[in-house]
Design a protein around this motif. Structure first.
Motif, PDB file in Angstrom:
ATOM      1  N   SER A 148      46.594  44.673  42.887  1.00  0.00           N
ATOM      2  CA  SER A 148      45.944  45.977  43.051  1.00  0.00           C
ATOM      3  C   SER A 148      46.825  46.887  43.913  1.00  0.00           C
ATOM      4  O   SER A 148      47.559  46.430  44.797  1.00  0.00           O
ATOM      5  CB  SER A 148      44.541  45.806  43.628  1.00  0.00           C
ATOM      6  N   GLY A 149      46.801  48.184  43.580  1.00  0.00           N
ATOM      7  CA  GLY A 149      47.669  49.147  44.267  1.00  0.00           C
ATOM      8  C   GLY A 149      48.920  49.451  43.459  1.00  0.00           C
ATOM      9  O   GLY A 149      49.607  50.437  43.703  1.00  0.00           O
ATOM     10  N   LYS A 150      49.222  48.587  42.467  1.00  0.00           N
ATOM     11  CA  LYS A 150      50.398  48.846  41.614  1.00  0.00           C
ATOM     12  C   LYS A 150      49.978  49.649  40.392  1.00  0.00           C
ATOM     13  O   LYS A 150      48.810  49.656  40.014  1.00  0.00           O
ATOM     14  CB  LYS A 150      51.007  47.519  41.152  1.00  0.00           C
ATOM     15  N   LYS A 151      50.967  50.316  39.767  1.00  0.00           N
ATOM     16  CA  LYS A 151      50.697  51.037  38.509  1.00  0.00           C
ATOM     17  C   LYS A 151      50.797  50.034  37.364  1.00  0.00           C
ATOM     18  O   LYS A 151      51.877  49.560  37.041  1.00  0.00           O
ATOM     19  CB  LYS A 151      51.756  52.137  38.309  1.00  0.00           C
ATOM     20  N   ILE A 152      49.633  49.745  36.793  1.00  0.00           N
ATOM     21  CA  ILE A 152      49.587  48.652  35.810  1.00  0.00           C
ATOM     22  C   ILE A 152      49.362  49.185  34.395  1.00  0.00           C
ATOM     23  O   ILE A 152      48.568  50.098  34.179  1.00  0.00           O
ATOM     24  CB  ILE A 152      48.457  47.648  36.168  1.00  0.00           C
ATOM     25  N   GLY A 153      50.087  48.609  33.431  1.00  0.00           N
ATOM     26  CA  GLY A 153      49.848  48.873  32.011  1.00  0.00           C
ATOM     27  C   GLY A 153      49.241  47.628  31.395  1.00  0.00           C
ATOM     28  O   GLY A 153      49.633  46.505  31.728  1.00  0.00           O
TER      29      GLY A 153
ATOM     30  N   TYR B  66      43.956  42.445  23.732  1.00  0.00           N
ATOM     31  CA  TYR B  66      43.556  41.906  22.438  1.00  0.00           C
ATOM     32  C   TYR B  66      42.234  41.220  22.720  1.00  0.00           C
ATOM     33  O   TYR B  66      42.178  40.328  23.553  1.00  0.00           O
ATOM     34  CB  TYR B  66      44.607  40.890  21.960  1.00  0.00           C
ATOM     35  N   GLY B  67      41.161  41.646  22.073  1.00  0.00           N
ATOM     36  CA  GLY B  67      39.857  41.082  22.400  1.00  0.00           C
ATOM     37  C   GLY B  67      39.364  41.672  23.714  1.00  0.00           C
ATOM     38  O   GLY B  67      39.008  42.855  23.778  1.00  0.00           O
ATOM     39  N   GLU B  68      39.449  40.860  24.778  1.00  0.00           N
ATOM     40  CA  GLU B  68      38.930  41.269  26.103  1.00  0.00           C
ATOM     41  C   GLU B  68      39.565  42.573  26.588  1.00  0.00           C
ATOM     42  O   GLU B  68      40.768  42.777  26.471  1.00  0.00           O
ATOM     43  CB  GLU B  68      39.252  40.157  27.112  1.00  0.00           C
ATOM     44  N   HIS B  69      38.737  43.464  27.144  1.00  0.00           N
ATOM     45  CA  HIS B  69      39.254  44.718  27.674  1.00  0.00           C
ATOM     46  C   HIS B  69      38.503  45.059  28.947  1.00  0.00           C
ATOM     47  O   HIS B  69      37.320  44.767  29.067  1.00  0.00           O
ATOM     48  CB  HIS B  69      39.053  45.839  26.635  1.00  0.00           C
ATOM     49  N   PHE B  70      39.153  45.634  29.934  1.00  0.00           N
ATOM     50  CA  PHE B  70      38.481  46.089  31.146  1.00  0.00           C
ATOM     51  C   PHE B  70      39.281  47.245  31.716  1.00  0.00           C
ATOM     52  O   PHE B  70      40.427  47.470  31.323  1.00  0.00           O
ATOM     53  CB  PHE B  70      38.348  44.955  32.167  1.00  0.00           C
ATOM     54  N   SER B  71      38.669  47.981  32.629  1.00  0.00           N
ATOM     55  CA  SER B  71      39.423  49.074  33.240  1.00  0.00           C
ATOM     56  C   SER B  71      39.328  48.952  34.758  1.00  0.00           C
ATOM     57  O   SER B  71      38.411  48.333  35.292  1.00  0.00           O
ATOM     58  CB  SER B  71      38.894  50.418  32.757  1.00  0.00           C
ATOM     59  N   SER B  72      40.301  49.520  35.434  1.00  0.00           N
ATOM     60  CA  SER B  72      40.263  49.595  36.893  1.00  0.00           C
ATOM     61  C   SER B  72      41.145  50.770  37.288  1.00  0.00           C
ATOM     62  O   SER B  72      41.885  51.294  36.455  1.00  0.00           O
ATOM     63  CB  SER B  72      40.769  48.289  37.524  1.00  0.00           C
ATOM     64  N   ASN B  73      41.062  51.172  38.567  1.00  0.00           N
ATOM     65  CA  ASN B  73      41.846  52.332  39.022  1.00  0.00           C
ATOM     66  C   ASN B  73      43.337  52.119  38.851  1.00  0.00           C
ATOM     67  O   ASN B  73      44.093  53.061  38.703  1.00  0.00           O
ATOM     68  CB  ASN B  73      41.566  52.605  40.509  1.00  0.00           C
ATOM     69  N   ASP B  74      43.759  50.852  38.922  1.00  0.00           N
ATOM     70  CA  ASP B  74      45.197  50.564  38.859  1.00  0.00           C
ATOM     71  C   ASP B  74      45.743  50.642  37.440  1.00  0.00           C
ATOM     72  O   ASP B  74      46.947  50.749  37.235  1.00  0.00           O
ATOM     73  CB  ASP B  74      45.469  49.153  39.402  1.00  0.00           C
TER      74      ASP B  74
END
Ligand code: AMP
Ligand code: MG
Length: 322
Positions: A245-250, A254-262
């Motif tokens: 967390s705190g990093k810029k993540i891409g 596939y299937g499972e998906h979620f979102s977060s601020n990072d």
């Protein structure tokens, strides 16, 4: 060199090849960097332009199984069975080479790797020139493979005369590579043709050869197919995202998906939970994410079945850190 031409004109591409030039060309797996097999200059240019170590052999592409006898000194019955059942298609066979095949192509080995690609433009080109071409994937050594003409242009603009544009590659990952050992078929590199498909069309036993200290096929290097952005791959990407967390993540999901601020960029590899569709999209998604200046790309492991075995193998190598 002048600007690289991107064209759909098969005869223009054929002329370049016959003049000893090297070109980008489409196959159903990934784009290749092709040269005719009897042009020493073309073959050495492929190695130079790709930055490929000279001990990594190239795959010879043919227009028809009948050309097998032109490149291979011996073709076992199992190879004929596989060629009639699975060619044209993403299956490469290692066979004892004819002495006429230059050592530069096979990196001095006694075997030559041969494949009949399933892309209509590739087959039309190979038929037009009436001889085989040698072609590795059209990417600098170790980088993400190209699954669109634009990827080849990004890598080699101004360095090669021409790219034959055949649209996005339908399979999207490299061919399965097999060799023959008596009644056994050895799988050296996983691809979309699976051991189950091979077993269904032959009586052979399939054995997977793990990469050993001596790398047999460059697709077996621990680090390969890699984006510049660090890539992590795991069964639990949500946990990985929290850990970073705190990093810029891409995210490639596939299937499972979620979102977060990072998570600043995210791509779905398949809208219908199809691993075949995910394979076709994988490299272009990696090319895109690699342009975003991210700190990290996260990809979830695929189920270890069918083409998922090859996908996990590519991702493992793409995530390998020295
Ligand atoms: P690429 O098309 O870039 O994936 O590279 C061609 C693949 O075919 C590499 O993994 C090569 O090592 C493999 N290959 C080509 N010729 C041979 C050979 N004679 N023996 C073993 N592997 C080969
Ligand atoms: Mg390659």
């Amino acid at each position: 060199m002048r600007k690289t031409t991107v064209t759909t004109d098969i005869s223009e591409a054929a002329t370049q090849l016959l003049e000893g030039g090297i070109i980008g060309f489409p196959t159903e797996t990934v784009y290749g960097l092709a040269g005719i097999i009897d042009s020493e200059t073309a073959i050495s240019t492929i190695f130079r332009v790709k930055g490929r170590p000279s001990d990594n052999p190239l795959i010879v592409h043919i227009a028809h199984p009948s050309q097998l006898d032109d490149v291979a000194a011996e073709v076992p019955e199992l190879a004929w069975q596989l060629s009639s059942a699975l060619w044209p298609g993403p299956l490469t066979m290692l066979l004892k080479k004819r002495s006429s095949i230059p050592d530069a192509i096979t990196a001095g080995r006694e075997t030559v790797a041969v494949r009949m690609p399933a892309h209509p433009a590739a087959l039309a080109l190979l038929s037009a020139i009436g001889q085989p071409v040698a072609a590795p994937s059209a990417n600098p050594f170790g980088c993400i493979s190209p699954s669109q003409a634009q990827h080849v242009l990004k890598y080699f603009d101004g360095k090669i005369p021409l790219i034959l544009d055949g649209g996005p590659c339908q399979v999207g990952i490299e061919s399965t590579i097999v060799g023959f050992d008596g009644p056994n078929i050895i799988i050296y590199r996983h691809g979309s043709v699976t051991a189950a498909q091979i077993a269904a069309v032959t009586d052979a036993r399939c054995i997977y050869k793990q990469s050993g200290p001596k790398v047999v096929a460059p697709g077996m290097f621990p680090r390969h197919y890699a984006p510049v952005t660090p890539l992590l791959f795991s069964n639990n990407i949500q946990e990985l995202a929290q850990l970073h967390s705190g990093k810029k993540i891409g995210l490639l999901h596939y299937g499972e998906h979620f979102s977060s601020n990072d998570i600043v960029a995210s791509y779905s590899l398949s809208s219908s939970d199809s691993m075949e569709e995910a394979a076709a999209n994988l490299y272009s998604a990696l090319h895109k994410l690699d342009n975003y200046g991210l700190d990290l790309i996260l990809v979830k492991e695929f189920p270890m079945e069918g083409i998922g075995i090859a996908l996990n193998d590519k991702l493992k190598r793409a995530s390998y850190q020295q």
